[in-house]
Write a protein that holds these residues in place. Structure first.
Motif, short mmCIF file in Angstrom:
data_model
loop_
_atom_site.label_atom_id
_atom_site.label_comp_id
_atom_site.label_asym_id
_atom_site.label_seq_id
_atom_site.Cartn_x
_atom_site.Cartn_y
_atom_site.Cartn_z
N PRO A 1 -49.75 -83.91 -47.28
CA PRO A 1 -50.22 -85.27 -47.61
C PRO A 1 -50.25 -86.21 -46.41
O PRO A 1 -51.17 -87.00 -46.27
N ASP A 2 -49.26 -86.10 -45.51
CA ASP A 2 -49.21 -87.08 -44.42
C ASP A 2 -49.32 -86.50 -43.03
O ASP A 2 -49.19 -87.22 -42.05
N THR A 3 -49.53 -85.21 -42.95
CA THR A 3 -49.65 -84.61 -41.61
C THR A 3 -50.42 -83.29 -41.67
O THR A 3 -50.49 -82.65 -42.71
N PHE A 4 -51.01 -82.96 -40.54
CA PHE A 4 -51.52 -81.59 -40.38
C PHE A 4 -50.37 -80.73 -39.93
O PHE A 4 -49.44 -81.22 -39.26
N LYS B 1 -45.94 -76.07 -38.22
CA LYS B 1 -45.35 -77.15 -37.42
C LYS B 1 -46.29 -78.35 -37.45
O LYS B 1 -47.51 -78.19 -37.32
N ASN B 2 -45.71 -79.52 -37.57
CA ASN B 2 -46.52 -80.74 -37.58
C ASN B 2 -47.41 -80.81 -36.34
O ASN B 2 -46.98 -80.47 -35.25
N ILE B 3 -48.62 -81.28 -36.53
CA ILE B 3 -49.50 -81.47 -35.38
C ILE B 3 -50.39 -82.69 -35.60
O ILE B 3 -50.93 -82.89 -36.69
#
Ligand SMILES: *[C@@H]1O[C@H](CO)[C@@H](O)[C@H](O)[C@H]1NC(C)=O
Ligand SMILES: *[C@@H]1O[C@H](CO)[C@@H](O)[C@H](O)[C@H]1NC(C)=O
Length: 696
Positions: free
Chosen positions: A76-79, A84-86
């Protein structure tokens, strides 16, 4: 780091024997120096200035650590990439607009600015120049050198970048026909960018060649591609009120998947103008814009509450059309402000463009607009006022975006130092030494590029290029025996010229030199149908009538129905001489392909008086090839070929007055420069080390 410690240590030790107290002081200072050095390494890396940060992983090491289990995903708030968040910091660089010898340099400059991805379109018209004849870098087309898309994507990976691809197959991009092959115009009833069967059939065939090349380059297969775009600004096609062809988008998605495309799929449109049109459920919608980031991204979030925001085209600058008074630029302040607001939102971003490059050859696109002039062709330079210039030089926007990316990037990885820029050379002016007059040029056109026809035929329908028609360049309609009276009137009935017609009588130009837009309302242009021209001739006689029509570039954006994409003279058009139809034409295709340009010989002496379109030859002796520009001020309108390669068009109307010659197109020794000029020649060719893009 090792050798440096040894040096400090040994230096301190040699002093210790002389004075123990001094030794302590030096040891103390050495520790400080060491500490400062280590700290400076960290700072260097964060500021992307150094490669010495050996302790930092590369982007690939960071995202593939422990093996690859997942590609790019939307939370919902990150790729996330491989769980791992990117945040995607991407920049657009089109391989087909940059000489391949410079691909690595431009990609490294992107990575050195702290970006983690490169985005590129893939132009169908270059990769399938003739039906079923594909060119992915090892073909026979003049642009073949630029077409090894697999090599480009692999180079991006070697430079530690991820890749976003937009195979589309429609790409807009200020590129002829938005990347569609012109031979599609041969099919009656074919409707581009729709689920019409003839069109879909051709897309299927193209995808069957392209997709297998991209399949193995996907992130989860060990390659760099993290996402694929479906179509391109498809929502904009509904601007005329027509229904969206959702089946077409579904077809594209299924067709990609058929070839094992498994990475994230997305579409891109302007949220405020096109809302949710142009996308499909389950496909990520991204935004294209230049201003109002909060409004655009909030709306996008409203459409997709469970997906992260991404700007697929944040327009870093803009492109130019011929006849415009100024070269489009945007201030570094405005550019930085919006970029920062996008990242703060927060959203991922792709700068369109990071490095624009050049519309080499006759590949520029065009636009249509409601007001006069209703059609405007794009200039050759695609500098775009981007972070890197057309020649890959750093601009203030480069340093600004590097700074902003560093501020918002939470993932520290190793980045290279910024490569030095190429040296630019203003070679000494060279004299024009040879000339081929209009009839000599036409005499050199091979029989297979000549067509006999009772009535006129547009270039795409000519039986040239193995039945694929003529895509680019000029088409000559010649009648060798017309009976001309004193001041006969030539009329073009039921049609106009696409895009400019030059009339010659016995090899002498009867139409005016084009210098201003107001002339577009006269005889010889697309603006005015049924226009008339007085041939102003003193006597009766049988003459050769030539109508040379130049294709200025096909429209790449908008609702195609509003402008005819066929070039030359269309079928229903009649050419009347004193109200009597002229029939029985020889139609000659002037395509200026490399092989033909290189074959030209027996150049005649240069004369100062020009009465018709003429070819000129000049030779440039080069010791060391450097990037350079031709300064075409003083010339009229035409195109330049360097060692047979088509550099593109120049035009006195501006705003651009230079043509970029990348060093790899020059060779040590003799270089042949050929100029096809329509109106006004000069005795010399002048070089400059700076582009002349026009007043800002
Ligand atoms: C990943 O991003 C999400 C959403 O912004 C955030 O809640 C989470 O803390 C992040 N995880 C890490 C490891 O930074
Ligand atoms: C032909 O046109 C020219 C230029 O407009 C004019 O001077 C001349 O008188 C015309 N001749 C005839 C016979 O109409």
């Amino acid at each position: 780091m090792g050798p440096m410690i040894d040096k400090i240590g040994s230096c301190a030790y040699s002093r210790s024997r002389a004075n123990f107290r001094l030794y302590l002081v030096i040891l103390f200072l050495s520790c400080w120096l060491l500490l400062l050095y280590v700290l400076s390494l960290g700072t260097d890396t964060r500021n992307s200035k150094s490669t010495k940060g050996m302790d930092l992983p590369t982007l690939y090491e960071y995202y593939t650590e422990g093996g690859i289990t997942a590609g790019l995903e939307t939370l919902p708030d990150t790729f996330q990439l491989n769980k791992k968040n990117i945040t995607i910091f991407s920049g657009a660089i089109h391989y087909f607009r940059v000489h391949p010898d410079y691909w690595r340099d431009r990609l490294r400059k992107l990575r050195a600015a702290g970006f983690n991805a490169v985005e590129t379109y893939i132009p169908w018209n270059l990769h399938e120049p003739e039906r079923d004849k594909y060119d992915f870098g090892h073909g026979s087309s003049d642009m073949s050198l630029f077409l090894d898309v697999v090599k480009y994507i692999k180079t991006a990976q070697e430079e530690d970048l991820l890749v976003l691809v937009r195979p589309s197959p429609y790409i807009c991009a200020e590129w002829d026909f938005g990347g569609m092959p012109s031979w599609l115009l041969q099919y009656p009833g074919l409707r581009v960018r729709s689920s019409e069967t003839q069109y879909v059939d051709r897309v299927k065939k193209y995808n069957s060649r392209l997709m297998p090349l991209l399949e193995s380059l996907q992130f989860t297969k060990g390659g760099p591609i993290i996402a694929f775009q479906l179509e391109n600004e498809y929502g904009a096609l509904t601007e005329d009120g027509s229904e969206e062809d959702v089946d077409y988008l579904k077809f594209l998605k299924e067709d990609y998947e058929k070839y094992g495309i498994v990475e994230l799929l997305y579409t891109s449109d302007n949220p405020i103008s096109h809302e949710e049109r142009g996308s499909l459920p389950g496909v990520l919608q991204t935004a294209n814009f230049q201003i109002n980031p909060e409004d655009e991204l909030s709306l996008l979030k409203k459409f997709q509450p469970d997906k992260p925001g991404m700007v697929m085209e944040y327009w870093s600058g803009w492109f130019d059309h011929w006849f415009e008074k100024q070269h489009h630029t945007t201030s570094v302040e405005a550019f930085s402000d919006v970029l920062e607001r996008i990242l703060k939102f927060p959203a991922s971003v792709n700068l369109y463009m990071f490095h624009g490059g050049t519309n080499f050859g006759f590949h520029n696109g065009a636009n249509i607009q409601d007001e006069f002039p209703h059609y405007l062709a794009d200039v050759t330079s695609y500098d775009y006022d981007a972070p890197l210039t057309e020649t890959g030089d750093y601009t203030n926007k480069y340093y600004a975006c590097k700074h902003i990316v560093a501020k918002y990037n939470k993932v520290l990885t190793k980045v290279p130092s910024s490569p030095v820029v190429s040296k630019k050379m203003a070679y000494k002016p060279i004299s024009v030494t040879g000339q081929l007059n209009f009839n000599q040029i036409i005499d050199r056109i091979a029989p297979e590029d000549r067509t006999k026809s009772d009535s006129v035929v547009h270039m795409e329908k000519l039986p040239v290029n193995n039945g694929n028609g003529q895509s680019y360049g000029f088409v000559l309609y010649r009648h060798a025996e017309v009976a001309v009276r004193v001041n006969s009137t030539l009329q073009i009935k039921n049609g106009a010229f696409y895009d400019m017609g030059i009339v010659l009588l016995d090899g002498e130009r009867k139409t005016e030199k084009l210098t201003s837009t107001s002339q577009l309302l006269q005889f010889g242009y697309w603006e005015t149908k049924n226009a008339k021209l007085s041939l102003i001739s003193a006597s009766y006689g049988t003459r050769t009538l030539d109508i040379l029509v130049e294709n200025w570039g096909r429209v790449n954006f908008g609702v195609h129905a509003t402008f005819d994409q066929r070039k030359g003279l269309l079928e229903n058009t009649k050419i009347l001489l004193d109200d009597e139809e002229v029939t029985g034409w020889e139609i000659v295709s002037l395509q200026f392909k490399s092989k033909w340009v290189n074959s030209l010989d027996a150049w005649g002496p240069v004369s100062s008086h020009m009465t018709a379109p003429t070819l000129f030859l000049a030779t440039l002796q080069v010791d060391t090839p450097y990037d350079t520009f031709l300064d075409m001020r003083g010339w009229g309108r035409g195109a330049v070929f360097i060692n047979g390669f088509n550099l593109g068009r120049y035009f006195s109307a501006g705003p651009t007055h230079s043509l970029y010659i990348p060093a790899p197109l020059l060779k040590t020794g003799t270089n042949h420069i050929v100029v096809f000029e329509l109106f006004t020649a000069q005795a010399q060719l002048v070089f400059t080390d700076k582009p002349i893009l026009g007043p800002e």
